[in-house]
Each structure stands twice: as C-alpha cells, then as structure tokens.
Design a protein around this motif. Sequence first.
Motif, PDB file in Angstrom:
ATOM      1  N   THR A 178       0.795  -1.341  -0.080  1.00 29.89           N
ATOM      2  CA  THR A 178      -0.096   0.094  -0.035  1.00 29.89           C
ATOM      3  C   THR A 178       0.818   1.233  -0.037  1.00 29.89           C
ATOM      4  O   THR A 178       0.287   2.516  -0.466  1.00 29.89           O
ATOM      5  CB  THR A 178      -1.066   0.155   1.137  1.00 29.89           C
ATOM      6  N   LEU A 179       1.987   1.344   0.558  1.00 27.84           N
ATOM      7  CA  LEU A 179       2.881   2.357   0.572  1.00 27.84           C
ATOM      8  C   LEU A 179       2.945   3.084  -0.859  1.00 27.84           C
ATOM      9  O   LEU A 179       3.564   2.513  -1.783  1.00 27.84           O
ATOM     10  CB  LEU A 179       4.131   2.398   1.289  1.00 27.84           C
ATOM     11  N   PRO A 180       2.999   4.301  -1.118  1.00 26.89           N
ATOM     12  CA  PRO A 180       3.266   4.952  -2.397  1.00 26.89           C
ATOM     13  C   PRO A 180       4.800   4.695  -2.734  1.00 26.89           C
ATOM     14  O   PRO A 180       5.559   4.684  -2.086  1.00 26.89           O
ATOM     15  CB  PRO A 180       3.036   6.423  -2.110  1.00 26.89           C
ATOM     16  N   PHE A 181       5.037   4.666  -4.105  1.00 29.94           N
ATOM     17  CA  PHE A 181       6.055   4.398  -4.728  1.00 29.94           C
ATOM     18  C   PHE A 181       6.995   5.273  -4.445  1.00 29.94           C
ATOM     19  O   PHE A 181       6.641   6.498  -4.288  1.00 29.94           O
ATOM     20  CB  PHE A 181       6.065   4.237  -6.267  1.00 29.94           C
ATOM     21  N   GLY A 182       8.243   5.329  -4.155  1.00 27.54           N
ATOM     22  CA  GLY A 182       9.341   6.320  -3.488  1.00 27.54           C
ATOM     23  C   GLY A 182       9.186   6.612  -2.306  1.00 27.54           C
ATOM     24  O   GLY A 182      10.294   7.314  -1.808  1.00 27.54           O
ATOM     25  N   THR A 183       8.396   6.212  -1.389  1.00 27.22           N
ATOM     26  CA  THR A 183       8.400   6.238   0.083  1.00 27.22           C
ATOM     27  C   THR A 183       9.695   5.455   0.531  1.00 27.22           C
ATOM     28  O   THR A 183       9.995   4.308   0.276  1.00 27.22           O
ATOM     29  CB  THR A 183       6.969   5.442   0.903  1.00 27.22           C
ATOM     30  N   LYS A 184      10.376   6.421   1.501  1.00 28.86           N
ATOM     31  CA  LYS A 184      11.658   5.546   2.020  1.00 28.86           C
ATOM     32  C   LYS A 184      11.052   5.140   3.561  1.00 28.86           C
ATOM     33  O   LYS A 184      10.597   5.804   4.203  1.00 28.86           O
ATOM     34  CB  LYS A 184      12.750   6.535   2.403  1.00 28.86           C
ATOM     35  N   VAL A 185      11.522   3.790   3.861  1.00 30.70           N
ATOM     36  CA  VAL A 185      11.042   3.202   4.876  1.00 30.70           C
ATOM     37  C   VAL A 185      12.397   2.655   6.016  1.00 30.70           C
ATOM     38  O   VAL A 185      13.267   2.064   5.061  1.00 30.70           O
ATOM     39  CB  VAL A 185      10.144   2.093   4.581  1.00 30.70           C
ATOM     40  N   LYS A 186      12.599   3.004   7.028  1.00 28.16           N
ATOM     41  CA  LYS A 186      13.535   2.581   8.084  1.00 28.16           C
ATOM     42  C   LYS A 186      13.079   1.179   8.521  1.00 28.16           C
ATOM     43  O   LYS A 186      11.928   0.949   9.038  1.00 28.16           O
ATOM     44  CB  LYS A 186      14.018   3.547   8.938  1.00 28.16           C
ATOM     45  N   VAL A 187      13.818  -0.102   7.897  1.00 28.36           N
ATOM     46  CA  VAL A 187      13.584  -1.258   8.542  1.00 28.36           C
ATOM     47  C   VAL A 187      14.533  -1.753   9.618  1.00 28.36           C
ATOM     48  O   VAL A 187      15.669  -1.743   9.422  1.00 28.36           O
ATOM     49  CB  VAL A 187      13.381  -2.393   7.311  1.00 28.36           C
ATOM     50  N   THR A 188      13.948  -2.158  10.641  1.00 28.66           N
ATOM     51  CA  THR A 188      14.912  -2.626  11.661  1.00 28.66           C
ATOM     52  C   THR A 188      14.670  -4.000  12.195  1.00 28.66           C
ATOM     53  O   THR A 188      13.602  -4.512  12.376  1.00 28.66           O
ATOM     54  CB  THR A 188      14.595  -2.024  13.059  1.00 28.66           C
ATOM     55  N   ASN A 189      15.796  -4.863  12.263  1.00 29.64           N
ATOM     56  CA  ASN A 189      15.653  -6.259  12.644  1.00 29.64           C
ATOM     57  C   ASN A 189      15.314  -6.285  14.159  1.00 29.64           C
ATOM     58  O   ASN A 189      16.096  -5.777  14.746  1.00 29.64           O
ATOM     59  CB  ASN A 189      16.998  -7.054  12.130  1.00 29.64           C
ATOM     60  N   VAL A 220      10.559  -7.740  12.004  1.00 31.46           N
ATOM     61  CA  VAL A 220      11.207  -6.259  11.781  1.00 31.46           C
ATOM     62  C   VAL A 220      10.086  -5.414  12.088  1.00 31.46           C
ATOM     63  O   VAL A 220       8.851  -5.674  12.420  1.00 31.46           O
ATOM     64  CB  VAL A 220      11.509  -5.918  10.259  1.00 31.46           C
ATOM     65  N   SER A 221      10.549  -4.137  12.430  1.00 31.47           N
ATOM     66  CA  SER A 221       9.955  -2.979  12.873  1.00 31.47           C
ATOM     67  C   SER A 221      10.050  -2.023  11.609  1.00 31.47           C
ATOM     68  O   SER A 221      11.291  -2.290  11.082  1.00 31.47           O
ATOM     69  CB  SER A 221      10.070  -2.204  13.885  1.00 31.47           C
ATOM     70  N   TYR A 222       9.026  -1.210  11.267  1.00 26.66           N
ATOM     71  CA  TYR A 222       9.434  -0.435   9.950  1.00 26.66           C
ATOM     72  C   TYR A 222       8.739   0.894  10.311  1.00 26.66           C
ATOM     73  O   TYR A 222       7.645   1.049  10.674  1.00 26.66           O
ATOM     74  CB  TYR A 222       8.893  -0.897   8.950  1.00 26.66           C
ATOM     75  N   GLU A 223       9.127   1.984   9.619  1.00 24.99           N
ATOM     76  CA  GLU A 223       8.567   3.290   9.838  1.00 24.99           C
ATOM     77  C   GLU A 223       8.922   4.244   8.689  1.00 24.99           C
ATOM     78  O   GLU A 223      10.341   4.085   8.232  1.00 24.99           O
ATOM     79  CB  GLU A 223       8.785   3.972  11.482  1.00 24.99           C
ATOM     80  N   ILE A 224       8.077   4.976   8.041  1.00 26.45           N
ATOM     81  CA  ILE A 224       8.282   6.048   7.128  1.00 26.45           C
ATOM     82  C   ILE A 224       9.475   7.240   7.580  1.00 26.45           C
ATOM     83  O   ILE A 224       9.311   7.480   8.668  1.00 26.45           O
ATOM     84  CB  ILE A 224       7.183   6.509   6.650  1.00 26.45           C
ATOM     85  N   VAL A 225      10.265   7.198   6.720  1.00 21.88           N
ATOM     86  CA  VAL A 225      11.403   8.442   7.144  1.00 21.88           C
ATOM     87  C   VAL A 225      11.108   9.346   5.766  1.00 21.88           C
ATOM     88  O   VAL A 225      10.994   8.829   4.718  1.00 21.88           O
ATOM     89  CB  VAL A 225      12.617   7.939   7.339  1.00 21.88           C
ATOM     90  N   ASP A 226      11.721  10.640   6.344  1.00 26.79           N
ATOM     91  CA  ASP A 226      11.826  11.643   5.085  1.00 26.79           C
ATOM     92  C   ASP A 226      12.992  11.520   4.259  1.00 26.79           C
ATOM     93  O   ASP A 226      14.043  11.114   4.709  1.00 26.79           O
ATOM     94  CB  ASP A 226      11.579  12.990   5.840  1.00 26.79           C
TER      95      ASP A 226
END
Length: 123
Positions: free
Chosen positions: A63-74, A117-123
């Motif tokens: 679902t996230l828009p193309f180009g969205t940067k996501v921080k993924v943490t193990n 993982v945890s994940y969150e949108i970053v700028d």
Amino acid sequence: MMKRFILVIIMMISTLGIYSFTNNTLNAKKTSYASFYHDKFNGRKTASGEIFDNSKFTAANRTLPFGTKVKVTNLKNGKEVIVRINDRGPFHASRVLDITKAAFSEIGNTDLGTIPVSYEIVD
C-alpha cells in the motif's frame, strides 16, 4: 427529509475529514516480517516500472506510495537499513515487506528467509 439527509452527509464528511488529520498511523512504527527477493527477479520490471536490481536498497509493500523511504529494523539484532518502495507485494499475509537481498543482508542472515522487523516511514 431531504434537508436532514444532506445535513447528515455533510456532518459525516466533516467528521471523516477531521479524523484524517488527527489519525497519524501511517507514520507510526509497526512490526511484521520481511523477506527478500529471489535473484530470478533481477532485470524484471517492478510495479513502478523500474528494472529490479537485487543489489540496490529497494522494497515491495502492498500500500505505501512508490518512492516512500522506509527504515527497517531487525528486531533480533537492532540493525537498520533504509529502503525505497518501488514494487507491490509481498503477497503473503504474514509479511509486509519484500526487500532486496542487499538490504536484507545488511540487517540479517539470508539463510533465514524471513526476519521479524519494525518499520517506519522516514523523510
């Protein structure tokens, strides 16, 4: 009767509009599982039209828009990587991200196949 119906519709639209401004769950940190792409996808087009490259730091999400940067943490070792969404998937209910092999190997062991993982949108 018609005036009452229109008034109810206007109130519902107003309420939903206010809710969309106050509900910031899109940017909230979430947890799930991530997997990585098989090498057979190298050179194929992604849903965004880009050519897939397993050596880059990109990912698929439903679902996230193309180009969205996501921080993924193990969640097992705390290692992090930032990926850019350029594809759709994974099409497995227990996973929310498919990340490239390069990104996966930065934070986990590719022998495992999936990692929590945890994940969150970053700028």
